[in-house]
Write a protein that holds these residues in place. Structure first.
Motif, PDB file in Angstrom:
ATOM      1  N   ASN A 122      10.391  -9.443 -44.730  1.00 47.61           N
ATOM      2  CA  ASN A 122      10.232  -9.798 -46.148  1.00 47.61           C
ATOM      3  C   ASN A 122      10.809 -11.166 -46.495  1.00 47.61           C
ATOM      4  N   LYS A 123      11.536 -11.787 -45.584  1.00 47.90           N
ATOM      5  CA  LYS A 123      12.092 -13.130 -45.815  1.00 47.90           C
ATOM      6  C   LYS A 123      11.246 -14.172 -45.081  1.00 47.90           C
ATOM      7  N   LYS A 124      10.845 -15.199 -45.812  1.00 53.72           N
ATOM      8  CA  LYS A 124      10.000 -16.249 -45.225  1.00 53.72           C
ATOM      9  C   LYS A 124      10.672 -16.944 -44.043  1.00 53.72           C
ATOM     10  N   ALA A 125      11.987 -17.128 -44.107  1.00 56.47           N
ATOM     11  CA  ALA A 125      12.691 -17.807 -43.014  1.00 56.47           C
ATOM     12  C   ALA A 125      12.540 -17.030 -41.708  1.00 56.47           C
ATOM     13  N   MET A 126      12.623 -15.700 -41.790  1.00 57.39           N
ATOM     14  CA  MET A 126      12.476 -14.891 -40.584  1.00 57.39           C
ATOM     15  C   MET A 126      11.028 -14.883 -40.116  1.00 57.39           C
ATOM     16  N   GLN A 127      10.084 -14.822 -41.040  1.00 62.44           N
ATOM     17  CA  GLN A 127       8.672 -14.875 -40.655  1.00 62.44           C
ATOM     18  C   GLN A 127       8.384 -16.153 -39.874  1.00 62.44           C
ATOM     19  N   LYS A 128       8.854 -17.271 -40.402  1.00 63.61           N
ATOM     20  CA  LYS A 128       8.630 -18.557 -39.746  1.00 63.61           C
ATOM     21  C   LYS A 128       9.331 -18.617 -38.391  1.00 63.61           C
ATOM     22  N   ALA A 129      10.575 -18.130 -38.341  1.00 62.71           N
ATOM     23  CA  ALA A 129      11.325 -18.150 -37.083  1.00 62.71           C
ATOM     24  C   ALA A 129      10.652 -17.286 -36.021  1.00 62.71           C
ATOM     25  N   ALA A 130      10.153 -16.120 -36.411  1.00 65.79           N
ATOM     26  CA  ALA A 130       9.476 -15.236 -35.458  1.00 65.79           C
ATOM     27  C   ALA A 130       8.187 -15.876 -34.952  1.00 65.79           C
ATOM     28  N   LEU A 131       7.419 -16.460 -35.856  1.00 71.42           N
ATOM     29  CA  LEU A 131       6.179 -17.147 -35.437  1.00 71.42           C
ATOM     30  C   LEU A 131       6.483 -18.332 -34.531  1.00 71.42           C
ATOM     31  N   ALA A 133       9.112 -18.721 -32.647  1.00 70.28           N
ATOM     32  CA  ALA A 133       9.599 -18.208 -31.362  1.00 70.28           C
ATOM     33  C   ALA A 133       8.436 -17.739 -30.497  1.00 70.28           C
ATOM     34  N   LEU A 134       7.517 -17.000 -31.082  1.00 73.87           N
ATOM     35  CA  LEU A 134       6.363 -16.520 -30.315  1.00 73.87           C
ATOM     36  C   LEU A 134       5.507 -17.684 -29.828  1.00 73.87           C
ATOM     37  N   ALA A 135       5.325 -18.688 -30.669  1.00 71.33           N
ATOM     38  CA  ALA A 135       4.542 -19.856 -30.263  1.00 71.33           C
ATOM     39  C   ALA A 135       5.227 -20.600 -29.115  1.00 71.33           C
ATOM     40  N   GLN A 136       6.548 -20.752 -29.203  1.00 72.39           N
ATOM     41  CA  GLN A 136       7.276 -21.443 -28.127  1.00 72.39           C
ATOM     42  C   GLN A 136       7.142 -20.697 -26.816  1.00 72.39           C
ATOM     43  N   TYR A 139       3.394 -20.994 -25.559  1.00 71.36           N
ATOM     44  CA  TYR A 139       2.965 -22.327 -25.171  1.00 71.36           C
ATOM     45  C   TYR A 139       3.988 -23.075 -24.328  1.00 71.36           C
ATOM     46  N   LEU A 140       5.153 -22.493 -24.118  1.00 69.91           N
ATOM     47  CA  LEU A 140       6.213 -23.125 -23.340  1.00 69.91           C
ATOM     48  C   LEU A 140       6.492 -24.532 -23.859  1.00 69.91           C
ATOM     49  N   ALA A 141       6.561 -24.647 -25.169  1.00 75.34           N
ATOM     50  CA  ALA A 141       6.796 -25.934 -25.804  1.00 75.34           C
ATOM     51  C   ALA A 141       7.571 -25.700 -27.097  1.00 75.34           C
ATOM     52  N   PRO A 142       8.335 -26.691 -27.539  1.00 73.27           N
ATOM     53  CA  PRO A 142       9.084 -26.530 -28.780  1.00 73.27           C
ATOM     54  C   PRO A 142       8.175 -26.332 -29.993  1.00 73.27           C
ATOM     55  N   THR A 143       6.964 -26.859 -29.946  1.00 73.25           N
ATOM     56  CA  THR A 143       6.014 -26.646 -31.028  1.00 73.25           C
ATOM     57  C   THR A 143       4.682 -26.250 -30.415  1.00 73.25           C
ATOM     58  N   ALA A 146       1.166 -28.598 -29.549  1.00 73.15           N
ATOM     59  CA  ALA A 146       1.512 -30.016 -29.502  1.00 73.15           C
ATOM     60  C   ALA A 146       0.984 -30.571 -28.190  1.00 73.15           C
ATOM     61  N   ASP A 147       0.396 -31.710 -28.255  1.00 74.95           N
ATOM     62  CA  ASP A 147      -0.162 -32.369 -27.072  1.00 74.95           C
ATOM     63  C   ASP A 147      -1.208 -31.507 -26.375  1.00 74.95           C
ATOM     64  N   GLY A 148      -1.905 -30.653 -27.117  1.00 73.63           N
ATOM     65  CA  GLY A 148      -2.966 -29.833 -26.540  1.00 73.63           C
ATOM     66  C   GLY A 148      -2.484 -28.815 -25.533  1.00 73.63           C
ATOM     67  N   ALA A 149      -1.276 -28.306 -25.693  1.00 76.06           N
ATOM     68  CA  ALA A 149      -0.718 -27.331 -24.756  1.00 76.06           C
ATOM     69  C   ALA A 149      -1.600 -26.085 -24.683  1.00 76.06           C
ATOM     70  N   ALA A 150      -1.754 -25.538 -23.500  1.00 79.37           N
ATOM     71  CA  ALA A 150      -2.544 -24.329 -23.306  1.00 79.37           C
ATOM     72  C   ALA A 150      -1.610 -23.119 -23.291  1.00 79.37           C
ATOM     73  N   ALA A 151      -2.093 -22.021 -23.821  1.00 87.53           N
ATOM     74  CA  ALA A 151      -1.296 -20.790 -23.837  1.00 87.53           C
ATOM     75  C   ALA A 151      -1.110 -20.269 -22.414  1.00 87.53           C
ATOM     76  N   ARG A 152       0.004 -19.608 -22.181  1.00 88.62           N
ATOM     77  CA  ARG A 152       0.279 -19.002 -20.885  1.00 88.62           C
ATOM     78  C   ARG A 152      -0.258 -17.577 -20.897  1.00 88.62           C
TER      79      ARG A 152
END
Length: 168
Positions: A122-131, A133-136, A139-143, A146-152
């Protein structure tokens, strides 16, 4: 390899023991629940973990103490102090980016379900942090992307069961 989980020269560079680098006090502080400032101790421990992963060059060893640390971080994803939950997600993402890519899917299973559940917090900060984290992790990348990274694909497969559990 400062952005994550990478290589070493064919295994010639030893991975770092994150839990040993943290010390027993930091690990113990993750579980402190009594006292007026217990949440601050947990917050400091979460920040120390993320910093220590970076200090290990995002190249850490996967061992039993690390699995136990991830179980403790899993509990912090539902911390009573809402500000600690996004820090836990960030620490988990840092660890998952830093372990050997071959074992990362197994390690992800320890924390996947509550991490995926965090997207619906229910908190936007946690929603963003979870998303984030899952993206990192995917994609094995901080964002992500970025740079056309491919999903693992191995990480995506490891998330299928936890996602199904959260959606059911």
């Amino acid at each position: 390899a400062a952005g994550g989980g990478g290589g070493g020269a064919g295994g010639a560079i030893p991975r770092q023991d994150l839990v040993a680098a943290l010390g027993k006090e930091t690990v113990a502080n993750l579980s402190v629940t009594s006292g007026k400032n217990a949440w601050k101790q947990r917050l400091a421990a979460l920040e120390a973990i993320t910093s220590a992963v970076a200090g290990c060059g995002y190249y850490i060893e996967c061992n039993r103490p690390l699995a136990e640390l991830l179980r403790q971080l899993k509990a912090r994803l539902s911390d009573t102090q809402a500000n600690n939950k996004p820090k836990a997600a960030a620490a988990i993402a840092a660890i998952l980016r830093a372990v050997d890519p071959d074992v990362a899917p197994r390690v992800l299973k320890i924390v996947a379900e509550p991490l995926v559940s965090g997207v619906g917090d229910n908190k936007k900060a946690m929603q963003k942090a979870a998303l984030d984290a899952l993206a990192q992790v995917l994609y094995l990348a901080p964002t992500p992307v970025a740079d056309g990274a491919a999903a693992r694909p191995q990480m995506a497969r490891a998330l299928l069961t936890p996602v199904a559990a959260v959606l059911s």
